[in-house]
Motif scaffolding. Structure first.
Motif, PDB file in Angstrom:
ATOM      1  N   ALA A 106     -18.041 -24.400 -35.108  1.00 15.03           N
ATOM      2  CA  ALA A 106     -17.281 -24.230 -36.752  1.00 15.03           C
ATOM      3  C   ALA A 106     -17.043 -22.562 -36.703  1.00 15.03           C
ATOM      4  O   ALA A 106     -16.035 -22.689 -37.556  1.00 15.03           O
ATOM      5  CB  ALA A 106     -19.057 -23.755 -37.619  1.00 15.03           C
ATOM      6  N   THR A 107     -17.159 -21.403 -36.295  1.00 14.58           N
ATOM      7  CA  THR A 107     -16.726 -20.166 -35.971  1.00 14.58           C
ATOM      8  C   THR A 107     -16.107 -19.780 -35.030  1.00 14.58           C
ATOM      9  O   THR A 107     -15.202 -18.601 -35.320  1.00 14.58           O
ATOM     10  CB  THR A 107     -17.934 -19.548 -35.764  1.00 14.58           C
ATOM     11  OG1 THR A 107     -18.117 -19.705 -34.533  1.00 14.58           O
ATOM     12  CG2 THR A 107     -19.444 -19.326 -36.862  1.00 14.58           C
ATOM     13  N   LEU A 108     -15.656 -21.003 -34.053  1.00 17.80           N
ATOM     14  CA  LEU A 108     -14.565 -20.967 -32.794  1.00 17.80           C
ATOM     15  C   LEU A 108     -15.141 -20.309 -31.841  1.00 17.80           C
ATOM     16  O   LEU A 108     -14.076 -19.957 -31.093  1.00 17.80           O
ATOM     17  CB  LEU A 108     -12.906 -20.683 -33.530  1.00 17.80           C
ATOM     18  CG  LEU A 108     -12.211 -21.370 -34.188  1.00 17.80           C
ATOM     19  CD1 LEU A 108     -11.674 -21.060 -34.423  1.00 17.80           C
ATOM     20  CD2 LEU A 108     -12.327 -22.845 -33.559  1.00 17.80           C
ATOM     21  N   MET A 109     -16.456 -19.507 -31.752  1.00 17.41           N
ATOM     22  CA  MET A 109     -16.603 -18.819 -31.099  1.00 17.41           C
ATOM     23  C   MET A 109     -17.377 -19.575 -29.756  1.00 17.41           C
ATOM     24  O   MET A 109     -16.678 -19.336 -28.997  1.00 17.41           O
ATOM     25  CB  MET A 109     -18.472 -17.944 -32.038  1.00 17.41           C
ATOM     26  CG  MET A 109     -19.443 -17.401 -30.301  1.00 17.41           C
ATOM     27  SD  MET A 109     -17.815 -16.309 -29.478  1.00 17.41           S
ATOM     28  CE  MET A 109     -18.906 -14.497 -31.074  1.00 17.41           C
TER      29      MET A 109
ATOM     30  N   ARG B  66      -8.368 -16.154 -40.279  1.00 15.59           N
ATOM     31  CA  ARG B  66     -10.223 -17.001 -40.901  1.00 15.59           C
ATOM     32  C   ARG B  66     -11.029 -17.193 -40.221  1.00 15.59           C
ATOM     33  O   ARG B  66     -12.583 -16.956 -40.096  1.00 15.59           O
ATOM     34  CB  ARG B  66      -9.709 -18.149 -41.664  1.00 15.59           C
ATOM     35  CG  ARG B  66      -9.071 -18.357 -42.745  1.00 15.59           C
ATOM     36  CD  ARG B  66      -8.220 -19.365 -43.236  1.00 15.59           C
ATOM     37  NE  ARG B  66      -7.837 -20.529 -42.583  1.00 15.59           N
ATOM     38  CZ  ARG B  66      -8.253 -21.752 -42.230  1.00 15.59           C
ATOM     39  NH1 ARG B  66      -9.046 -22.139 -42.440  1.00 15.59           N
ATOM     40  NH2 ARG B  66      -7.229 -22.665 -40.996  1.00 15.59           N
ATOM     41  N   PHE B  67     -11.260 -17.711 -38.305  1.00 11.59           N
ATOM     42  CA  PHE B  67     -12.183 -17.375 -37.416  1.00 11.59           C
ATOM     43  C   PHE B  67     -11.763 -16.316 -36.803  1.00 11.59           C
ATOM     44  O   PHE B  67     -11.191 -17.015 -35.732  1.00 11.59           O
ATOM     45  CB  PHE B  67     -12.046 -18.908 -37.159  1.00 11.59           C
ATOM     46  CG  PHE B  67     -11.634 -19.748 -37.770  1.00 11.59           C
ATOM     47  CD1 PHE B  67     -13.074 -20.203 -38.708  1.00 11.59           C
ATOM     48  CD2 PHE B  67     -10.706 -20.326 -38.357  1.00 11.59           C
ATOM     49  CE1 PHE B  67     -13.256 -21.209 -39.694  1.00 11.59           C
ATOM     50  CE2 PHE B  67     -10.776 -21.587 -39.587  1.00 11.59           C
ATOM     51  CZ  PHE B  67     -11.950 -22.194 -39.496  1.00 11.59           C
ATOM     52  N   PRO B  68     -12.121 -15.593 -36.794  1.00  8.08           N
ATOM     53  CA  PRO B  68     -11.989 -14.106 -36.555  1.00  8.08           C
ATOM     54  C   PRO B  68     -12.968 -14.323 -34.756  1.00  8.08           C
ATOM     55  O   PRO B  68     -12.594 -13.374 -33.724  1.00  8.08           O
ATOM     56  CB  PRO B  68     -12.355 -13.298 -37.316  1.00  8.08           C
ATOM     57  CG  PRO B  68     -13.514 -13.162 -37.880  1.00  8.08           C
ATOM     58  CD  PRO B  68     -12.828 -14.774 -38.089  1.00  8.08           C
ATOM     59  N   CYS B  69     -13.822 -15.033 -34.659  1.00  4.18           N
ATOM     60  CA  CYS B  69     -14.399 -14.648 -32.964  1.00  4.18           C
ATOM     61  C   CYS B  69     -13.676 -15.363 -32.575  1.00  4.18           C
ATOM     62  O   CYS B  69     -13.998 -14.652 -31.083  1.00  4.18           O
ATOM     63  CB  CYS B  69     -15.910 -16.105 -33.686  1.00  4.18           C
ATOM     64  SG  CYS B  69     -16.981 -15.008 -34.765  1.00  4.18           S
ATOM     65  N   LEU B  70     -13.000 -15.227 -32.591  1.00  5.64           N
ATOM     66  CA  LEU B  70     -11.802 -16.285 -31.883  1.00  5.64           C
ATOM     67  C   LEU B  70     -10.838 -15.348 -30.830  1.00  5.64           C
ATOM     68  O   LEU B  70     -11.091 -15.238 -29.587  1.00  5.64           O
ATOM     69  CB  LEU B  70     -10.819 -17.235 -32.425  1.00  5.64           C
ATOM     70  CG  LEU B  70      -9.743 -17.640 -30.906  1.00  5.64           C
ATOM     71  CD1 LEU B  70     -11.069 -19.028 -29.655  1.00  5.64           C
ATOM     72  CD2 LEU B  70      -8.705 -18.560 -31.099  1.00  5.64           C
ATOM     73  N   ASP B  71     -11.339 -14.463 -30.786  1.00  3.90           N
ATOM     74  CA  ASP B  71     -10.353 -12.766 -30.748  1.00  3.90           C
ATOM     75  C   ASP B  71     -11.201 -12.517 -29.829  1.00  3.90           C
ATOM     76  O   ASP B  71     -10.761 -11.282 -29.075  1.00  3.90           O
ATOM     77  CB  ASP B  71      -9.871 -12.140 -31.282  1.00  3.90           C
ATOM     78  CG  ASP B  71      -8.459 -12.447 -32.420  1.00  3.90           C
ATOM     79  OD1 ASP B  71      -7.868 -12.665 -31.991  1.00  3.90           O
ATOM     80  OD2 ASP B  71      -7.902 -11.941 -33.328  1.00  3.90           O
TER      81      ASP B  71
END
Length: 387
Positions: free
Chosen positions: A212-215, A303-308
């Motif tokens: 859900a967080t894209l982590m 919206r999903f900064p965990c990816l960076d």
């Protein structure tokens, strides 16, 4: 030859589906070792059914129940994280299915490499935390890894028969999770129940939150870098809500190879267990005629900064990804317990990362120490948010 398996995390989603493959092909696979974190009832049930030589419960408080239930069966029992590491030294299995959740998979996998075991790797955090160490160890061991994650299995399949120099990019697909079309304002108010309602996959609670967080996708980018030896700037995530294309490889001539299949982990598990052979799995075929379209789009990292965080960790190197993983485990657990809101998961991770100096060329002891330090700092961040 028949393969004897050690399945660490046998009561979880990957573990139970691995046992489905064992049931389907008892002439090819048997079970020597199984383990669970805390689900002792299911571990007992599996032990009585599959009769492994050894059953391990990581949660020591559950050991008396395990030992009592299996007494007189001839099945050895053990407890604690250290027992998982010791079990890797046994000679009654040849293939490790590493399916535990989070950091717990690292030390047993390191020992399995030392012992030259074949590894079907579902625990992505092993390579996230210590990818540099693991790849260096594999150069000096007869051990090898075949990925179980559907995305990395797809890339592995697409790369077979291709020259390494012909690869331009790895394209890792992501479903986008349950909040793909939610605004930032809506994300501020999502519940645990909504987060765990994944639209495509049935997974454990922690990995579902990571999706859900894209982590989870950030971790897969890091894992792909170490699995396939590809520079981070040549690994890209694409949102693909249908979860039919599991990942793709783009080549220098412009061709793109993709692996497609139903959202079902039995296929990549069986592929890894068989060493890259295809085992019949019944009526599990993908029916493309049932899909009017397959769509792809860029992920929204605002919206999903965990990816960076994946690219930040790979850019910094050293123990950065270890810190991110540890802080994420603390933050996700806090969210699941209702202590912090969904969007604070990223804030806990980012602030923890900023406080811990990076160690270049870390050894296993460094990873262990940094993991403990990051968890402690992340826990402090959570308590500060609560208060």
């Amino acid at each position: 030859m028949k393969k004897n398996l050690a399945i660490l995390g046998s009561t979880g989603s990957i573990g139970t589906q691995t046992l489905d493959i064992v049931d389907r092909y008892p002439d090819l696979y048997s079970v020597a070792i199984i383990s669970a974190n805390s689900n002792v009832d299911k571990l007992i049930e599996q032990s009585l059914r599959y009769r492994p030589a050894l059953a391990i419960i990581a949660d020591k408080s559950k050991y008396s129940a395990l030992k009592g239930a299996l007494e007189g069966t001839g099945i050895e029992t053990a407890a604690g994280a250290e027992s998982l590491v010791e079990a890797m030294k046994r000679d009654d299995f040849s293939l490790l299915v590493a399916a535990t959740v989070g950091y717990s998979g690292l030390e047993p996998t390191v020992e399995a490499i030392r012992q030259g075991k074949e590894i079907a790797l579902a625990n992505k955090e092993t390579l996230v935390v210590a990818g540099e160490l693991i790849t260096d160890m594999l150069k000096h061991s007869r051990s090898f890894i075949i990925p179980v994650d559907s995305e990395h299995s797809a890339i592995y399949q697409c790369l077979r028969g291709e020259e390494a120099g012909s690869v331009k990019r790895l394209l890792i697909t992501a479903s986008g999770g349950p909040f793909l079309n939610c605004s930032e304002e809506q994300l501020r108010h999502v519940t645990v129940e909504q987060t765990l309602n994944h639209p495509r996959w049935k997974m454990g609670r922690k990995i579902t939150v990571d999706s859900a967080t894209l982590m989870n996708k950030a971790f897969e980018i890091i894992e792909a870098r170490w699995l396939f030896g590809i520079n981070p700037d040549r690994i890209k995530a694409l949102i693909h809500p249908q979860s039919i294309v599991h990942s793709m490889v783009e080549f220098n001539d412009g061709a793109v190879k993709a692996q497609l299949g139903t959202p079902d982990m039995h296929i990549p598990i069986a592929y890894a267990l068989s060493g890259g052979k295809r085992l019949p799995l019944g009526d599990n075929a993908l029916r493309l005629e049932h899909f009017s379209s397959l769509t792809f789009s860029e992920p929204d990292t605002k919206r999903f900064p965990c990816l960076d965080l994946a690219y930040e960790a790979l850019r910094k190197g050293g123990t950065s990804a270890c810190v991110i993983n540890a802080a994420n485990e603390i933050a996700v657990q806090a969210f699941l317990e209702g202590k912090i809101p969904f969007l604070q998961i990223y804030n806990v991770i980012e602030s923890t990362l900023s406080l811990i100096p990076d160690i270049k060329r870390p050894d296993l002891d460094d990873y262990i120490a940094v993991n403990s330090q990051a968890r402690a700092i992340a826990a402090e961040k959570v308590e500060h948010l609560i208060s």
